[in-house]
Design a protein around this motif. Sequence first.
Motif, PDB file in Angstrom:
ATOM      1  N   MET A   1       0.851  -1.176   0.000  1.00  0.00           N
ATOM      2  CA  MET A   1       0.000   0.000   0.000  1.00  0.00           C
ATOM      3  C   MET A   1       0.899   1.243   0.000  1.00  0.00           C
ATOM      4  O   MET A   1       1.724   1.405   0.876  1.00  0.00           O
ATOM      5  N   ARG A   2       0.681   2.081  -0.954  1.00  0.00           N
ATOM      6  CA  ARG A   2       1.457   3.307  -1.072  1.00  0.00           C
ATOM      7  C   ARG A   2       0.807   4.413  -0.250  1.00  0.00           C
ATOM      8  O   ARG A   2      -0.409   4.486  -0.148  1.00  0.00           O
ATOM      9  N   GLU A   3       1.632   5.257   0.347  1.00  0.00           N
ATOM     10  CA  GLU A   3       1.120   6.386   1.125  1.00  0.00           C
ATOM     11  C   GLU A   3       1.311   7.674   0.334  1.00  0.00           C
ATOM     12  O   GLU A   3       2.403   7.966  -0.139  1.00  0.00           O
ATOM     13  N   TRP A   4       0.229   8.431   0.199  1.00  0.00           N
ATOM     14  CA  TRP A   4       0.229   9.680  -0.551  1.00  0.00           C
ATOM     15  C   TRP A   4      -0.001  10.844   0.403  1.00  0.00           C
ATOM     16  O   TRP A   4      -1.007  10.863   1.102  1.00  0.00           O
ATOM     17  N   PRO A   5       0.885  11.835   0.418  1.00  0.00           N
ATOM     18  CA  PRO A   5       0.567  13.060   1.165  1.00  0.00           C
ATOM     19  C   PRO A   5      -0.671  13.699   0.521  1.00  0.00           C
ATOM     20  O   PRO A   5      -0.866  13.601  -0.695  1.00  0.00           O
ATOM     21  N   VAL A   6      -1.496  14.324   1.320  1.00  0.00           N
ATOM     22  CA  VAL A   6      -2.765  14.865   0.819  1.00  0.00           C
ATOM     23  C   VAL A   6      -2.556  15.821  -0.358  1.00  0.00           C
ATOM     24  O   VAL A   6      -3.328  15.797  -1.326  1.00  0.00           O
TER      25      VAL A   6
ATOM     26  N   GLU B   1      -3.580  -1.311  -8.234  1.00  0.00           N
ATOM     27  CA  GLU B   1      -2.718  -1.891  -7.201  1.00  0.00           C
ATOM     28  C   GLU B   1      -3.423  -2.156  -5.880  1.00  0.00           C
ATOM     29  O   GLU B   1      -2.873  -2.827  -5.018  1.00  0.00           O
ATOM     30  N   GLY B   2      -4.609  -1.591  -5.705  1.00  0.00           N
ATOM     31  CA  GLY B   2      -5.334  -1.804  -4.460  1.00  0.00           C
ATOM     32  C   GLY B   2      -5.376  -0.551  -3.604  1.00  0.00           C
ATOM     33  O   GLY B   2      -5.038   0.543  -4.065  1.00  0.00           O
ATOM     34  N   PRO B   3      -5.801  -0.689  -2.355  1.00  0.00           N
ATOM     35  CA  PRO B   3      -5.991   0.463  -1.471  1.00  0.00           C
ATOM     36  C   PRO B   3      -4.761   1.372  -1.374  1.00  0.00           C
ATOM     37  O   PRO B   3      -3.628   0.896  -1.382  1.00  0.00           O
ATOM     38  N   GLN B   4      -5.023   2.684  -1.288  1.00  0.00           N
ATOM     39  CA  GLN B   4      -3.974   3.693  -1.175  1.00  0.00           C
ATOM     40  C   GLN B   4      -4.244   4.551   0.060  1.00  0.00           C
ATOM     41  O   GLN B   4      -5.375   4.965   0.292  1.00  0.00           O
ATOM     42  N   VAL B   5      -3.205   4.828   0.820  1.00  0.00           N
ATOM     43  CA  VAL B   5      -3.326   5.595   2.067  1.00  0.00           C
ATOM     44  C   VAL B   5      -3.066   7.071   1.789  1.00  0.00           C
ATOM     45  O   VAL B   5      -2.159   7.416   1.030  1.00  0.00           O
ATOM     46  N   VAL B   6      -3.859   7.939   2.411  1.00  0.00           N
ATOM     47  CA  VAL B   6      -3.655   9.388   2.325  1.00  0.00           C
ATOM     48  C   VAL B   6      -3.188   9.851   3.695  1.00  0.00           C
ATOM     49  O   VAL B   6      -3.775   9.496   4.719  1.00  0.00           O
TER      50      VAL B   6
ATOM     51  N   ALA C   1      -6.606   8.486   5.903  1.00  0.00           N
ATOM     52  CA  ALA C   1      -7.695   7.911   5.134  1.00  0.00           C
ATOM     53  C   ALA C   1      -7.147   6.884   4.154  1.00  0.00           C
ATOM     54  O   ALA C   1      -5.945   6.821   3.919  1.00  0.00           O
ATOM     55  N   VAL C   2      -8.077   6.094   3.596  1.00  0.00           N
ATOM     56  CA  VAL C   2      -7.703   5.080   2.611  1.00  0.00           C
ATOM     57  C   VAL C   2      -8.677   5.159   1.441  1.00  0.00           C
ATOM     58  O   VAL C   2      -9.893   5.244   1.648  1.00  0.00           O
ATOM     59  N   LEU C   3      -8.150   5.141   0.236  1.00  0.00           N
ATOM     60  CA  LEU C   3      -8.977   5.059  -0.963  1.00  0.00           C
ATOM     61  C   LEU C   3      -8.947   3.599  -1.399  1.00  0.00           C
ATOM     62  O   LEU C   3      -7.876   3.027  -1.595  1.00  0.00           O
ATOM     63  N   VAL C   4     -10.132   2.986  -1.487  1.00  0.00           N
ATOM     64  CA  VAL C   4     -10.227   1.580  -1.879  1.00  0.00           C
ATOM     65  C   VAL C   4     -11.140   1.444  -3.088  1.00  0.00           C
ATOM     66  O   VAL C   4     -12.070   2.236  -3.258  1.00  0.00           O
ATOM     67  N   PRO C   5     -10.911   0.443  -3.929  1.00  0.00           N
ATOM     68  CA  PRO C   5     -11.824   0.196  -5.051  1.00  0.00           C
ATOM     69  C   PRO C   5     -13.227  -0.106  -4.518  1.00  0.00           C
ATOM     70  O   PRO C   5     -13.397  -0.680  -3.436  1.00  0.00           O
TER      71      PRO C   5
END
Length: 85
Positions: free
Chosen positions: A1-6, A23-28, A36-40
């Motif tokens: 899971m990749r982490e993205w700064p807002v 790739e699946g869920p991404q962390v913000v 937060a997490v963005l999920v399909p």
Amino acid sequence: MREWPVQDAKAHFSEFLETCLTEGPQVVSRRGEAKAVLVPLQDWNDLNKRAKPSVKDVLLAAEPRFELDIPARTDWAWRSVSIEE
């Protein structure tokens, strides 16, 4: 899971969304802390279904989800009903 700064998630939202879908869920994260997490959508629906099974799912489950404590008939509390005329 990749982490993205807002700020990166906002600036590159299309890439953020595409990465989530492939790739699946991404962390913000905000200020270095995951927020937060963005999920399909399909993953989200599956999680919700497992969290709140339908009555049909509960009734058709192979194992009981809980024990029912049914009191003996002799322990039932009967109340009298008066009929006024």
